[in-house]
Write a protein that holds these residues in place. Structure first.
Motif, mmCIF file in Angstrom:
data_model
loop_
_atom_site.group_PDB
_atom_site.id
_atom_site.type_symbol
_atom_site.label_atom_id
_atom_site.label_comp_id
_atom_site.label_asym_id
_atom_site.label_seq_id
_atom_site.Cartn_x
_atom_site.Cartn_y
_atom_site.Cartn_z
ATOM 1 N N UNK A 1 36.665 1.505 -31.306
ATOM 2 C CA UNK A 1 37.861 0.960 -31.955
ATOM 3 C C UNK A 1 39.009 1.963 -31.869
ATOM 4 N N UNK A 2 38.726 3.217 -32.171
ATOM 5 C CA UNK A 2 39.769 4.247 -32.097
ATOM 6 C C UNK A 2 40.260 4.433 -30.664
ATOM 7 N N UNK A 3 39.355 4.341 -29.696
ATOM 8 C CA UNK A 3 39.747 4.486 -28.296
ATOM 9 C C UNK A 3 40.705 3.374 -27.881
ATOM 10 N N UNK B 1 23.937 -6.084 -19.606
ATOM 11 C CA UNK B 1 23.161 -4.855 -19.751
ATOM 12 C C UNK B 1 22.596 -4.726 -21.155
ATOM 13 N N UNK B 2 22.030 -3.572 -21.444
ATOM 14 C CA UNK B 2 21.412 -3.329 -22.749
ATOM 15 C C UNK B 2 22.461 -3.248 -23.856
ATOM 16 N N UNK B 3 22.120 -3.837 -25.011
ATOM 17 C CA UNK B 3 23.011 -3.763 -26.167
ATOM 18 C C UNK B 3 22.196 -4.015 -27.434
ATOM 19 N N UNK C 1 23.252 -0.073 -19.326
ATOM 20 C CA UNK C 1 23.782 -0.609 -20.577
ATOM 21 C C UNK C 1 24.887 -1.613 -20.290
ATOM 22 N N UNK C 2 25.078 -2.537 -21.218
ATOM 23 C CA UNK C 2 26.201 -3.466 -21.129
ATOM 24 C C UNK C 2 27.507 -2.686 -21.258
ATOM 25 N N UNK C 3 28.579 -3.278 -20.757
ATOM 26 C CA UNK C 3 29.874 -2.623 -20.913
ATOM 27 C C UNK C 3 30.206 -2.509 -22.402
ATOM 28 N N UNK C 4 30.569 -1.316 -22.825
ATOM 29 C CA UNK C 4 30.901 -1.025 -24.218
ATOM 30 C C UNK C 4 29.775 -1.438 -25.163
ATOM 31 N N UNK D 1 26.854 -9.910 -22.735
ATOM 32 C CA UNK D 1 27.987 -9.172 -23.305
ATOM 33 C C UNK D 1 29.218 -10.039 -23.558
ATOM 34 N N UNK D 2 29.378 -11.126 -22.834
ATOM 35 C CA UNK D 2 30.463 -12.073 -23.115
ATOM 36 C C UNK D 2 29.828 -13.452 -23.266
#
Length: 366
Positions: free
Chosen positions: A153-155, A238-240, A138-141, A214-215
């Motif tokens: 968001x909370x993290x 990665x995957x998103x 997976x993509x980061x985040x 991702x960016x």
């Protein structure tokens, strides 16, 4: 930190020949990264190369090097993309060598540029359908549901809140600008998801996912001498969810420095909807998540308040004082909370209309 003479020696060892020129790429291309250092060199074969030295810390270590190198290699093998070619890497010293892309930073967007970006995303989706892609990470985040986005968001909020006692202006932003919006936004978004019979908590099916840089955006592109766009920076590949890929593309803070007019924005959005028209929920998911993504960006912009993130920015060559950078980042973050405040106060009945996406564009650039 590895010095320039050692990096030059590493480059010579990796490509198996001596160099005729080695220098910081900032002299040749003003495309500044906040995480890495980029070097330009010419080898004795008269070919031009880029050496990318990745910042190293306990959180990231060599992973960003591996992700970028392997993802570029994969895209070269399974698709046709305007991207740097990965040449060699040294995991111990956390650096990689790539083909050099001659060109300029993209500042003014025209219709041809929009078509190139859309084609790139379309090609990503085609590669994503190959069976060889399924085991890629997976993509980061990555955000495969709205619930995951809210938890991210909370993290981020919790991390910043821990250091806020040391920064009065950060504490003020969180207390006065961010916190009053968070719960109302989450509640309104859940209400809209329910109204459209969408599941706030359920992950989208794999067939709707996409391999994402991702960016991704014009800020990470180079226009070559023929007017072709080449895309760089695949450290978080990665995957998103394609709705997140497109949302981040439209909302990225760096777009402030790019002349991306409403007509080009509308054209991009028109073509993107066609690519993902098989996913009946894509359009709704994108529009519902734009305010959440805006809240997320308001916190990402404040990464420099966290020690590790500031160290990486210094590594990449930041010359401004930390106080100046933090002040500028807070100013940008407030733009996103103003955007969220507008979305909360807007007419709920119009949130899926064309006027809504147009207004989101107009508000995000003011």
């Amino acid at each position: 930190m590895v010095n320039n003479s050692k990096l030059k020696k590493i480059a010579e060892e990796l490509i198996g020949m001596s160099l005729s020129k080695f220098s910081s790429s900032q002299l040749k291309l003003k495309n500044h990264s906040k995480n890495n250092r980029l070097y330009y060199f010419i080898a004795n074969d008269n070919k031009e190369y880029a050496l990318k030295s990745y910042s190293k810390d306990k959180l990231h270590e060599t992973k960003r090097l591996d992700v970028e190198f392997e993802s570029l290699n994969y895209l070269f093998n399974y698709g046709k993309f305007n991207i740097p070619r990965p040449i060699a890497r040294n995991n111990k010293e956390n650096c990689g060598i790539y083909s050099w892309i001659n060109g300029e930073k993209v500042n003014n967007i025209c219709e041809k540029d929009v078509h190139q970006v859309v084609n790139f995303i379309s090609n990503l989706f085609e590669v994503s359908r190959k069976k060889e892609s399924y085991n890629l990470p997976n993509a980061k985040e990555a955000c495969f549901s709205a619930d995951v986005m809210v938890r991210q968001i909370f993290s981020r909020y919790n991390l910043l809140n821990k250091v806020s006692p040391f920064y009065n202006d950060l504490a003020e932003f969180l207390r006065d600008d961010f916190e009053p919006l968070l719960t109302p936004l989450v509640n309104i978004t859940k209400k809209k998801y329910k109204y459209l019979n969408l599941n706030f908590n359920t992950e989208i099916p794999h067939e709707y996912k996409i391999l994402s840089p991702s960016d991704f955006g014009f800020h990470n592109s180079i226009r070559n001498l023929n007017g072709e766009l080449y895309f760089i920076d695949f450290e978080y590949f990665g995957w998103d969810d394609p709705a997140k890929l497109v949302g981040d593309f439209l909302l990225h803070p760096a777009i402030e420095d790019i002349n991306f007019k409403l007509n080009e924005w509308k054209l991009f959005y028109k073509f993107i909807k066609k690519i993902f028209d098989f996913d009946n929920e894509f359009h709704s998911r994108l529009l519902l998540n734009l305010p959440l993504l805006s809240m997320r960006w308001s916190l990402i912009l404040l990464n420099e308040f966290l020690p590790n993130n500031w160290e990486r920015r210094v590594f990449s060559g930041e010359k401004k004082s930390r106080a100046t950078v933090l002040k500028n980042q807070l100013k940008k973050a407030r733009k996103y909370t103003r955007l969220v405040r507008w979305s909360i106060n807007s007419d709920e009945k119009n949130f899926l209309s064309e006027n809504y996406i147009d207004n989101f564009y107009l508000k995000s650039f003011n």
